[in-house]
Write a protein that holds these residues in place. Structure first.
Motif, PDB file in Angstrom:
ATOM      1  N   ALA A  28      50.897  28.738  38.819  1.00 44.23           N
ATOM      2  CA  ALA A  28      50.962  27.600  38.361  1.00 44.23           C
ATOM      3  C   ALA A  28      49.506  27.021  38.917  1.00 44.23           C
ATOM      4  CB  ALA A  28      51.793  26.678  39.023  1.00 44.23           C
ATOM      5  N   ALA A  29      49.090  25.808  38.793  1.00 43.10           N
ATOM      6  CA  ALA A  29      47.649  25.264  39.061  1.00 43.10           C
ATOM      7  C   ALA A  29      47.410  25.658  40.684  1.00 43.10           C
ATOM      8  CB  ALA A  29      47.343  24.107  38.831  1.00 43.10           C
ATOM      9  N   ASP A  30      48.396  25.298  41.293  1.00 47.18           N
ATOM     10  CA  ASP A  30      48.331  25.395  42.957  1.00 47.18           C
ATOM     11  C   ASP A  30      48.949  26.519  43.766  1.00 47.18           C
ATOM     12  OD1 ASP A  30      51.183  24.999  42.361  1.00 47.18           O
ATOM     13  OD2 ASP A  30      51.288  23.178  43.652  1.00 47.18           O
ATOM     14  N   SER A  31      48.965  27.381  42.665  1.00 40.03           N
ATOM     15  CA  SER A  31      49.745  29.030  43.023  1.00 40.03           C
ATOM     16  C   SER A  31      48.576  29.906  43.117  1.00 40.03           C
ATOM     17  CB  SER A  31      50.790  29.504  42.095  1.00 40.03           C
ATOM     18  OG  SER A  31      51.262  30.639  42.775  1.00 40.03           O
ATOM     19  N   ALA A  32      48.431  30.670  44.398  1.00 36.94           N
ATOM     20  CA  ALA A  32      47.409  31.746  44.532  1.00 36.94           C
ATOM     21  C   ALA A  32      47.769  33.273  44.067  1.00 36.94           C
ATOM     22  CB  ALA A  32      46.942  31.617  45.962  1.00 36.94           C
ATOM     23  N   ALA A  33      46.982  33.653  43.690  1.00 34.12           N
ATOM     24  CA  ALA A  33      47.092  35.154  43.163  1.00 34.12           C
ATOM     25  C   ALA A  33      47.009  35.920  44.492  1.00 34.12           C
ATOM     26  CB  ALA A  33      46.025  35.574  42.120  1.00 34.12           C
ATOM     27  N   GLU A  34      47.594  36.800  44.771  1.00 38.05           N
ATOM     28  CA  GLU A  34      47.523  37.522  46.048  1.00 38.05           C
ATOM     29  C   GLU A  34      47.438  38.933  45.710  1.00 38.05           C
ATOM     30  OE1 GLU A  34      47.475  36.197  48.703  1.00 38.05           O
ATOM     31  OE2 GLU A  34      48.185  34.460  48.491  1.00 38.05           O
ATOM     32  N   VAL A  35      46.974  39.947  46.347  1.00 37.08           N
ATOM     33  CA  VAL A  35      46.627  41.475  46.305  1.00 37.08           C
ATOM     34  C   VAL A  35      47.491  42.277  47.126  1.00 37.08           C
ATOM     35  CG1 VAL A  35      44.928  43.167  46.697  1.00 37.08           C
ATOM     36  CG2 VAL A  35      44.156  41.051  46.114  1.00 37.08           C
ATOM     37  N   LYS A  48      49.294  53.221  42.645  1.00 32.96           N
ATOM     38  CA  LYS A  48      47.892  53.517  42.233  1.00 32.96           C
ATOM     39  C   LYS A  48      46.795  52.594  42.857  1.00 32.96           C
ATOM     40  CE  LYS A  48      49.594  54.333  37.489  1.00 32.96           C
ATOM     41  NZ  LYS A  48      49.904  53.951  35.988  1.00 32.96           N
ATOM     42  N   GLY A  49      47.003  52.089  43.953  1.00 30.69           N
ATOM     43  CA  GLY A  49      46.112  51.059  44.676  1.00 30.69           C
ATOM     44  C   GLY A  49      46.354  49.704  44.578  1.00 30.69           C
ATOM     45  N   ALA A  50      45.529  49.084  44.381  1.00 30.31           N
ATOM     46  CA  ALA A  50      45.532  47.414  44.492  1.00 30.31           C
ATOM     47  C   ALA A  50      46.118  46.796  43.157  1.00 30.31           C
ATOM     48  CB  ALA A  50      44.453  46.710  44.887  1.00 30.31           C
ATOM     49  N   PHE A  94      39.242  44.457  37.846  1.00 29.14           N
ATOM     50  CA  PHE A  94      39.621  42.991  37.977  1.00 29.14           C
ATOM     51  C   PHE A  94      38.324  42.113  38.179  1.00 29.14           C
ATOM     52  CE2 PHE A  94      41.922  45.980  40.679  1.00 29.14           C
ATOM     53  CZ  PHE A  94      43.256  45.657  40.759  1.00 29.14           C
ATOM     54  N   VAL A  95      38.647  40.950  37.289  1.00 28.47           N
ATOM     55  CA  VAL A  95      37.500  40.333  37.149  1.00 28.47           C
ATOM     56  C   VAL A  95      37.908  38.687  37.412  1.00 28.47           C
ATOM     57  CG1 VAL A  95      35.888  39.194  34.955  1.00 28.47           C
ATOM     58  CG2 VAL A  95      36.820  41.548  34.871  1.00 28.47           C
ATOM     59  N   ASP A  98      37.428  40.991  50.027  1.00 20.33           N
ATOM     60  CA  ASP A  98      38.006  42.004  51.361  1.00 20.33           C
ATOM     61  C   ASP A  98      39.476  42.505  51.113  1.00 20.33           C
ATOM     62  OD1 ASP A  98      35.493  41.558  52.224  1.00 20.33           O
ATOM     63  OD2 ASP A  98      36.029  39.889  53.782  1.00 20.33           O
ATOM     64  N   ASP A  99      40.218  41.661  50.797  1.00 15.48           N
ATOM     65  CA  ASP A  99      41.707  41.907  50.623  1.00 15.48           C
ATOM     66  C   ASP A  99      41.926  43.058  49.591  1.00 15.48           C
ATOM     67  OD1 ASP A  99      42.519  40.040  52.429  1.00 15.48           O
ATOM     68  OD2 ASP A  99      43.415  38.739  51.068  1.00 15.48           O
ATOM     69  N   LEU A 100      41.182  42.835  48.502  1.00 18.94           N
ATOM     70  CA  LEU A 100      41.231  43.829  47.468  1.00 18.94           C
ATOM     71  C   LEU A 100      40.515  45.168  47.845  1.00 18.94           C
ATOM     72  CD1 LEU A 100      42.178  44.049  44.366  1.00 18.94           C
ATOM     73  CD2 LEU A 100      39.476  43.469  43.766  1.00 18.94           C
ATOM     74  N   LEU A 101      39.437  45.162  48.478  1.00 17.87           N
ATOM     75  CA  LEU A 101      38.792  46.497  48.873  1.00 17.87           C
ATOM     76  C   LEU A 101      39.780  46.946  50.040  1.00 17.87           C
ATOM     77  CD1 LEU A 101      35.070  45.229  48.629  1.00 17.87           C
ATOM     78  CD2 LEU A 101      36.434  46.816  47.188  1.00 17.87           C
ATOM     79  N   ALA A 102      40.138  46.244  50.844  1.00 18.43           N
ATOM     80  CA  ALA A 102      41.020  46.622  51.976  1.00 18.43           C
ATOM     81  C   ALA A 102      42.362  47.477  51.418  1.00 18.43           C
ATOM     82  CB  ALA A 102      41.631  45.856  53.019  1.00 18.43           C
ATOM     83  N   ALA A 103      42.707  47.020  50.313  1.00 22.83           N
ATOM     84  CA  ALA A 103      43.959  47.773  49.660  1.00 22.83           C
ATOM     85  C   ALA A 103      43.341  49.031  48.895  1.00 22.83           C
ATOM     86  CB  ALA A 103      44.771  46.786  48.794  1.00 22.83           C
ATOM     87  N   ASP A 104      42.352  48.676  48.187  1.00 25.99           N
ATOM     88  CA  ASP A 104      41.972  49.808  47.793  1.00 25.99           C
ATOM     89  C   ASP A 104      40.078  49.918  47.683  1.00 25.99           C
ATOM     90  OD1 ASP A 104      40.863  52.051  45.986  1.00 25.99           O
ATOM     91  OD2 ASP A 104      41.752  51.115  44.285  1.00 25.99           O
ATOM     92  N   PRO A 105      39.547  50.791  48.693  1.00 24.82           N
ATOM     93  CA  PRO A 105      38.088  50.490  48.656  1.00 24.82           C
ATOM     94  C   PRO A 105      37.408  50.954  47.474  1.00 24.82           C
ATOM     95  CG  PRO A 105      38.939  51.963  50.571  1.00 24.82           C
ATOM     96  CD  PRO A 105      40.082  51.453  49.580  1.00 24.82           C
ATOM     97  N   ASP A 106      37.985  51.807  46.627  1.00 26.69           N
ATOM     98  CA  ASP A 106      37.256  52.081  45.331  1.00 26.69           C
ATOM     99  C   ASP A 106      37.594  50.897  44.422  1.00 26.69           C
ATOM    100  OD1 ASP A 106      36.107  54.340  46.183  1.00 26.69           O
ATOM    101  OD2 ASP A 106      37.829  55.483  46.026  1.00 26.69           O
TER     102      ASP A 106
END
Length: 811
Positions: free
Chosen positions: A594-601, A606-608, A643-644, A685-693
């Motif tokens: 929803a408009a006020d709902s955040a996507a999380e990592v 297989k990684g993130a 991820f884009v 940072d969250d994405l790269l912490a879950a998967d540095p690659d």
């Protein structure tokens, strides 16, 4: 954008015509009133914070005889009004006495009532600025008071008032016929006919002092504010160099040898004067520093003018030759003001035309100025930004523009060629790299925070041959990601806009695999009807791309809350991700947020991965209040997760202008972008912490420069890794190619593509762009290009250039 019009101006009269002895007189009161004068005016009565319940106007009789008010009236005009509200006056005002006219009450009934009025009207007066006039039985305006920017005034209008202040005559016995001199702002002090009389001593009848004529140079002075601001001047001599529907420019026929003092001046007559180009004139009036509107108004410099003038034609003379920029005098090229922060208008000691461009142009304000074979450094818009055709040493782009590559390196020498003195629409289309051939000349003016050359003839354009660019070819194994601000795209836009944007996607960008689009409006466009969905907009663009011979695209987005994301009111602009359906690209569809709902990592085997796709990054963060929320999506390309994020940060609206009164300019808007960058950086940072690659691309309109703190926040070194969190691809280009947008002659970066370490490195090093024919062997992991299809061209489909990166995921 707002119309860039200083005042409504008519075509320049080119053929001089002598009218010796004729005069142009702006509407004004008679000479200083011998009896009744306005003593005080107050319009805040009964408003919030007001101590008094009613508005009022107080009169005073400065003569030694009583004044019978039979058939006298008091007129009230709004600040720019032309129709008066009239109050009848009765009784008499004894010699040296006062007379109180009560007007409308405000809502605050608990405020203090006025003393007993001598007359009562029903006019609801403005608390900040208006005009009042005392009119005798013959219809003659005996005295006039204008304040708070109202016009016409006697001389210059008095200062603005508030709910708690009035404007009052400083000395009842004095009337200089200049409101700014005679009146001051302070607490209201209403007085009626019971007030003790004041005896004003009559003139002694002696000879008045000789009033020597003033010169244009004396009025202009060697700084931004006239040393004679607010004072009366007489017999100012000059030759008319240009005429408009509201005034005329005059220039001295006896120039001095001081480059710091301008030889030219604007005379504001309100309506078209009878004097013509080539007439010699004598001007009486008042000196005023007029601050034009636009770009916030308050940030603008002032223009020195003569107002409430009497213009007498005395003969004819040759119009002085223009000062040719780059030949007779050369502006500082990339220094607007070198001093520490200050208000340039009141720092006379630092007035340095030899060093500071803002002072250089001020020193020629109102003069005839020209450019010969001027180089166009910004496309035709409201004006044409140009630099002189010779002596330009600033950093140039490959297209011929001037690069804005640092806060201390703006295009300071540019001047804007304007068509204010020509028929509407006279400016020809000109692109960057074109030339305005021959000499373009006219008076030097200022408005909308820019110095402008008001051309007196339509310029001729020599085509510089600039062509729209085409992106490099994409190899099959590469994934291409583009960013494109499509400038308030809505279904009710002309079909031609959709077709031309589609042609750019197919031809110039070579149909990228993924496109991050900004400024896509809802299905009803700017109509404010509660609509938030944009399917009609994206469907129309996708159909246009197919019609242009391109592939089929699918679009993904999250509808915003109504009117919560800024932009054009009712348009509900948002970021959209488009992807091709004929390549090995799969959009990973998860529950759309929803408009006020955040996507999380989150992490899996297989990684993130994302919890929502498409989703929004930190939509509830105060950083994105009334601003576009970043859109993020997860893709699968030939077995790889990609991820884009499409971003569109807050605009630069509200910043001090480059050529404004405050130097150095304060960039108020960047604080919001810093916070937005921190939110996107935290997501990275969250994405790269879950998967540095993790393969992450951030693309879009960052609304800030490649050298800005906003970009630094996105790219700063990852803690403990020694590598950048994101690599800003515009920074990897040669300096002269670092621009996506042209504004007022400054070629600059506002749009960015940033990539995560796994997409930017080869053998542990950040790579620069690979260019065809620039070497053999292994290519870097990316090929990046800013595709200049819009910003340098007068005929453009968006004001931003798109950009594209080709990513070799196997590398």
């Amino acid at each position: 954008m707002p119309s860039r019009r200083r005042r409504a101006l008519a075509a320049l009269t080119l053929a001089p015509f002598a009218l010796a002895g004729s005069a142009v007189v702006a509407p004004s009161a008679t000479a200083a009133s011998p009896d009744l004068v306005i003593a005080e005016a107050y319009g805040g009565g009964g408003n919030s914070g007001a101590m008094l319940r009613s508005d009022f106007v107080e009169l005073a009789n400065r003569s030694l005889a009583d004044v019978d008010l039979t058939d006298w009236t008091l007129r009230y005009y709004s600040k720019s009004g032309t129709t008066p509200q009239t109050t009848a006056l009765t009784g008499e005002v004894e010699a040296g006495g006062r007379y109180l006219v009560q007007q409308a009450d405000g809502a605050n009934a608990s405020a203090t009532p006025l003393p007993t009025p001598d007359a009562t009207g029903t006019v609801s007066m403005s608390s900040s600025g208006a005009r009042v006039e005392v009119v005798n039985p013959d219809g003659q305006v005996v005295d006039r008071l204008a304040w708070g920017g109202a016009s016409p005034a006697e001389g210059v209008a008095a200062d603005s008032t508030s709910n708690s202040t009035s404007v009052a005559r400083t000395d009842i016995c004095a009337d200089s016929d200049n409101n700014a001199v005679d009146f001051t702002v302070g607490a209201p002090t209403p007085q009626n006919s019971t007030t003790p009389t004041v005896v004003c001593e009559p003139d002694d009848g002696g000879e008045p002092p000789v009033d020597e004529p003033e010169t244009i140079q004396q009025i202009q002075g060697s700084h931004h504010i006239s040393p004679l601001d607010g004072t009366a001047v007489n017999e100012v001599e000059g030759v008319v160099t240009a005429v408009s529907s509201t005034g005329l420019w005059i220039q001295s026929m006896t120039p001095d040898d001081d480059d710091a003092t301008s030889e030219g001046l604007f005379v504001y007559t309100r309506s078209r004067p009878s004097a013509e180009v080539g007439d010699t004139v004598l001007v009486d009036g008042y000196v005023d520093e007029y601050r034009p509107g636009g770009s916030g108004g308050w940030d603008n410099l002032t223009m020195t003018e003569i107002v409430s003038p009497t213009v007498t034609v005395t003969g004819t003379a040759e119009v002085p030759a223009p000062v040719v920029l780059g030949e007779d005098r050369t502006a500082p090229q990339q220094v607007i003001d070198a001093e520490d922060p200050k208000n340039v208008e009141y720092d006379d000691a630092a007035f340095r035309p030899d060093r500071d461009a803002i002072d250089f142009y001020e020193s020629m304000e109102g003069m005839q100025v020209g450019v010969r074979d001027a180089q166009v450094v910004g496309p035709t818009g409201y004006e044409i930004p140009v630099v002189p055709g010779s002596g330009v040493e600033a950093t140039r782009t490959e297209a011929g523009g001037v690069l804005y590559s640092g806060y201390d390196r703006p295009n300071a020498m540019r001047v804007l060629v304007d068509d204010e003195l020509l028929p509407a629409g006279s400016l020809p289309d000109a692109d960057v790299r074109d030339t305005l051939t021959g000499l373009v000349a006219g008076p030097l003016d200022y408005s909308f925070a820019n110095f402008k050359l008001l051309a007196t003839e339509v310029p001729t354009v020599l085509d510089g041959g600039l062509e729209r660019e085409v992106a490099p070819e994409q190899h099959d194994r590469e994934l291409s990601v583009a960013a494109f601000n499509v400038e308030n795209l809505a279904p009710d836009n002309p079909q031609a806009k959709f077709d031309r944007l589609a042609a750019q996607v197919v031809t110039n960008l070579r149909s990228p695999d993924i496109i991050a689009m900004e400024e896509v409006q809802d299905a009803s466009g700017s109509t404010d009807d509660g609509t938030v969905d944009s399917e009609a907009t994206t469907d129309k663009l996708i159909a246009a791309i197919e019609a242009a011979g391109g592939p089929t695209y699918e679009a993904r987005w999250v509808n915003p809350q109504d009117k919560a994301d800024g932009g054009q009111p009712g348009g509900n602009i948002r970021n959209v991700l488009l992807h091709r359906t004929d390549r090995d690209i799969e959009f990973v569809e998860r529950t759309s947020g929803a408009a006020d709902s955040a996507a999380e990592v989150v992490e899996d085997k297989k990684g993130a991965r994302l919890t929502q796709s498409p989703g929004r990054i930190a939509p509830s963060s105060p950083a994105f209040e009334d601003s576009r929320k970043p859109l993020v999506g997860e893709y699968r390309y030939r077995g790889e997760r990609v991820f884009v994020a499409a971003v569109h940060f807050s605009s630069k609206g509200g910043d001090d202008p480059l050529f404004g009164r405050w130097q150095q300019p304060v960039r108020f808007s960047e604080d919001a972008r810093h916070e937005q960058a921190r939110e996107v950086r935290a997501f990275a940072d969250d994405l790269l912490a879950a998967d540095p690659d993790a393969k992450f691309v951030v693309a879009g309109d960052v609304n800030d420069f490649e050298f800005s703190e906003t970009t630094d926040i996105l790219t700063d070194i990852l803690e403990g890794s020694g590598s950048q969190a994101l690599t800003d691809l515009p920074r990897t280009l040669p300096e002269h190619e670092q621009w996506t947008y042209v504004y007022d002659g400054n070629s600059q970066v506002l749009d960015h593509i940033l990539v995560s370490p796994s997409l930017a490195t080869l053998d542990g090093k950040v790579n620069g762009p690979w260019r065809p024919g620039k070497g053999k062997g292994n290519r870097p992991a990316f090929t990046y290009d800013i595709v200049h299809t819009n910003s340098p061209f007068a005929d453009q489909d968006s004001d931003h250039d798109p950009q594209v990166v080709h990513l070799d995921l196997k590398k």
